[in-house]
Design a protein around this motif. Structure first.
Motif, short mmCIF file in Angstrom:
data_model
loop_
_atom_site.label_atom_id
_atom_site.label_comp_id
_atom_site.label_asym_id
_atom_site.label_seq_id
_atom_site.Cartn_x
_atom_site.Cartn_y
_atom_site.Cartn_z
N GLY A 100 93.18 41.63 79.04
CA GLY A 100 93.10 42.33 77.78
C GLY A 100 93.78 43.68 77.88
O GLY A 100 94.37 44.03 78.91
N VAL A 101 93.69 44.43 76.78
CA VAL A 101 94.28 45.77 76.72
C VAL A 101 93.19 46.79 76.38
O VAL A 101 92.29 46.52 75.59
CB VAL A 101 95.43 45.84 75.70
N LEU A 102 93.30 47.94 77.01
CA LEU A 102 92.37 49.05 76.80
C LEU A 102 93.10 50.14 76.04
O LEU A 102 94.14 50.62 76.50
CB LEU A 102 91.89 49.58 78.16
N MET A 103 92.57 50.52 74.87
CA MET A 103 93.30 51.45 74.00
C MET A 103 92.39 52.54 73.47
O MET A 103 91.33 52.26 72.90
CB MET A 103 93.91 50.69 72.82
N ALA A 104 92.83 53.79 73.65
CA ALA A 104 92.12 54.94 73.10
C ALA A 104 92.65 55.26 71.71
O ALA A 104 93.72 54.80 71.30
CB ALA A 104 92.28 56.14 74.02
N ALA A 105 91.91 56.09 70.99
CA ALA A 105 92.38 56.58 69.70
C ALA A 105 93.66 57.38 69.89
O ALA A 105 93.91 57.93 70.96
CB ALA A 105 91.31 57.45 69.05
N PRO A 106 94.52 57.44 68.87
CA PRO A 106 95.74 58.24 68.98
C PRO A 106 95.42 59.69 69.34
O PRO A 106 94.61 60.33 68.68
CB PRO A 106 96.35 58.15 67.58
N TYR A 107 96.01 60.16 70.43
CA TYR A 107 95.69 61.50 70.91
C TYR A 107 96.48 62.57 70.18
O TYR A 107 97.52 62.32 69.58
CB TYR A 107 95.93 61.60 72.41
N TYR A 108 95.96 63.76 70.17
CA TYR A 108 96.60 65.00 69.71
C TYR A 108 96.67 65.14 68.19
O TYR A 108 96.42 66.20 67.64
CB TYR A 108 98.01 65.14 70.31
N ILE A 109 96.99 64.05 67.47
CA ILE A 109 97.22 64.19 66.03
C ILE A 109 95.93 64.16 65.22
O ILE A 109 95.93 64.52 64.05
CB ILE A 109 98.18 63.11 65.50
N ARG A 110 94.83 63.73 65.82
CA ARG A 110 93.51 63.73 65.19
C ARG A 110 93.53 63.06 63.81
O ARG A 110 93.28 63.70 62.78
CB ARG A 110 92.98 65.16 65.09
N PRO A 111 93.79 61.76 63.76
CA PRO A 111 93.81 61.06 62.48
C PRO A 111 92.41 60.93 61.88
O PRO A 111 91.40 61.12 62.56
CB PRO A 111 94.37 59.69 62.84
N SER A 112 92.35 60.58 60.59
CA SER A 112 91.07 60.30 59.94
C SER A 112 90.48 59.01 60.51
O SER A 112 91.17 58.22 61.18
CB SER A 112 91.27 60.13 58.44
N GLN A 113 89.21 58.78 60.22
CA GLN A 113 88.58 57.53 60.67
C GLN A 113 89.27 56.33 60.02
O GLN A 113 89.43 55.29 60.67
CB GLN A 113 87.09 57.55 60.35
N ALA A 114 89.70 56.46 58.77
CA ALA A 114 90.44 55.37 58.13
C ALA A 114 91.75 55.10 58.87
O ALA A 114 92.16 53.94 59.05
CB ALA A 114 90.72 55.72 56.67
N GLY A 115 92.42 56.18 59.31
CA GLY A 115 93.64 56.01 60.07
C GLY A 115 93.39 55.33 61.41
O GLY A 115 94.20 54.51 61.86
N ILE A 116 92.29 55.67 62.03
CA ILE A 116 91.93 55.05 63.30
C ILE A 116 91.69 53.55 63.11
O ILE A 116 92.15 52.72 63.91
CB ILE A 116 90.70 55.74 63.91
N VAL A 117 90.95 53.20 62.06
CA VAL A 117 90.69 51.78 61.78
C VAL A 117 92.00 51.04 61.57
O VAL A 117 92.24 49.97 62.15
CB VAL A 117 89.76 51.62 60.56
N GLY A 118 92.89 51.61 60.74
CA GLY A 118 94.17 50.95 60.50
C GLY A 118 95.00 50.80 61.76
O GLY A 118 95.64 49.76 61.98
N HIS A 119 94.99 51.84 62.60
CA HIS A 119 95.73 51.82 63.86
C HIS A 119 95.23 50.69 64.76
O HIS A 119 96.02 49.85 65.23
CB HIS A 119 95.54 53.17 64.54
N PHE A 120 93.94 50.64 65.01
CA PHE A 120 93.40 49.64 65.92
C PHE A 120 93.51 48.23 65.34
O PHE A 120 93.74 47.27 66.09
CB PHE A 120 91.95 49.95 66.28
#
Length: 311
Positions: free
Chosen positions: A113-133
């Motif tokens: 599998g792959v291990l992925m953290a939230a996008p660093y430094y840019i501090r996206p909204s929670q909606a952005g995090i959901v869309g990213h993942f």
């Protein structure tokens, strides 16, 4: 039981004279396989991936996968021969499209599998995090483990976000480093995500609450004792587990007294397993901490640093 359980070791990347030491890396893979760990993490933060170029990252992953498969081929037990030691791969970044491209490259490899953290430094909204993942999980053929580590990324994965992401069929686990007991307990009670603590001092608590295991940098040292801790608590032997954990606490605390993985590398070097080398901006552990670590492990001098370095 999910594959994402037990004690996983986030492998360091050994260096010798500034280059990746693949012989030492192979020896470490075999060492932890022999200790009974559940799996390995390649190119996690402990592995200094930010200090490796793309070709080096690929080479490190290839070495780990090859040795993990070699361990399986050499196993006596038929069931062990049938499956290589699972390898989870860290994929980091803050550009969704580039990360999707990287995941596409990994899809053909025999990884767990792959291990992925939230996008660093840019501090996206929670909606952005959901869309990213969600976009990354859609792109992955392999299971996804979320990495909630706000002190590195600058943004935490809120509980509602984690529960939303748990609905994706390929998002199966979380490496929990947020330091919120409420969130940890809520995820365990929800039951859809396997909860692996990434804060080594919380291993006992998380397992007793019903968590599935740990991705533990400190398990580079005394790996058999970390495995014994997991097995004791999984079997309900609380007193035995407590004794093992209390004995490990001084080591865990010392290994995180300076930025990881410098203390881990210092102690592995003192045992003759690797060279005590990191890449800038990471620096070696200080002399006082090295002396403290060596005392904890009963070492009175630096061992020769050539044991694992020959091809």
């Amino acid at each position: 039981m999910s594959i994402f359980s037990g004690i996983w070791v986030p492998l360091i990347t050994p260096f010798a004279d500034g280059e990746v030491d693949h012989a030492a890396l192979r020896a470490l893979v075999r060492r932890y396989a022999d200790a009974g760990i559940a799996g390995l993490v390649a190119l996690g933060t402990t592995g200094e991936p930010a200090a490796l170029d793309a070709a080096e990252q690929d080479a490190v992953l290839a070495t780990i996968l090859d040795e993990a498969q070699a361990v399986a081929r050499g196993a006596v037990d038929a069931q062990a021969r049938a499956q290589a030691l699972p390898v989870l791969v860290g994929v980091s970044g803050n550009h969704t499209a580039s990360m999707k491209e990287r995941i596409g490259q990994l899809n053909s490899l025999p990884i767990a599998g792959v291990l992925m953290a939230a996008p660093y430094y840019i501090r996206p909204s929670q909606a952005g995090i959901v869309g990213h993942f969600m976009a990354l999980a859609d792109a992955s053929d392999k299971p996804v483990v979320l990495y909630d580590i706000p002190y590195r990324t600058g943004v935490r994965l809120e509980l509602d976000t984690l529960l939303t992401l748990a609905a994706h069929p390929r998002i199966q686990a979380v490496k929990d480093c947020a330091g919120s007991l409420d969130t940890t307990l809520a995820l365990i009670r929800d039951g859809r995500l396997q909860v692996l603590t990434g804060e080594d001092i919380n291993i006992f608590n998380t397992l007793c609450l019903g968590g599935s295991g740990a991705i533990a940098a400190s398990a580079h040292l005394r790996p058999e004792r970390f495995v014994a801790l997991y097995r004791a608590l999984s079997a309900g032997r609380l007193d035995e587990g407590r004794r093992i954990f209390h004995a490990l606490v001084p080591l865990i605390q010392a290994l995180f007294a300076e930025p990881n993985p410098a203390p881990v590398k210092a102690l592995l070097a003192a045992q003759g397993l690797i060279r005590d080398e990191l890449r800038m901006p990471m620096t070696r552990a200080g002399d006082a901490l090295v002396a403290r670590l060596m005392a904890l492990e009963g070492l009175d001098r630096m061992e020769p640093q050539t044991v694992a370095l020959s091809a």
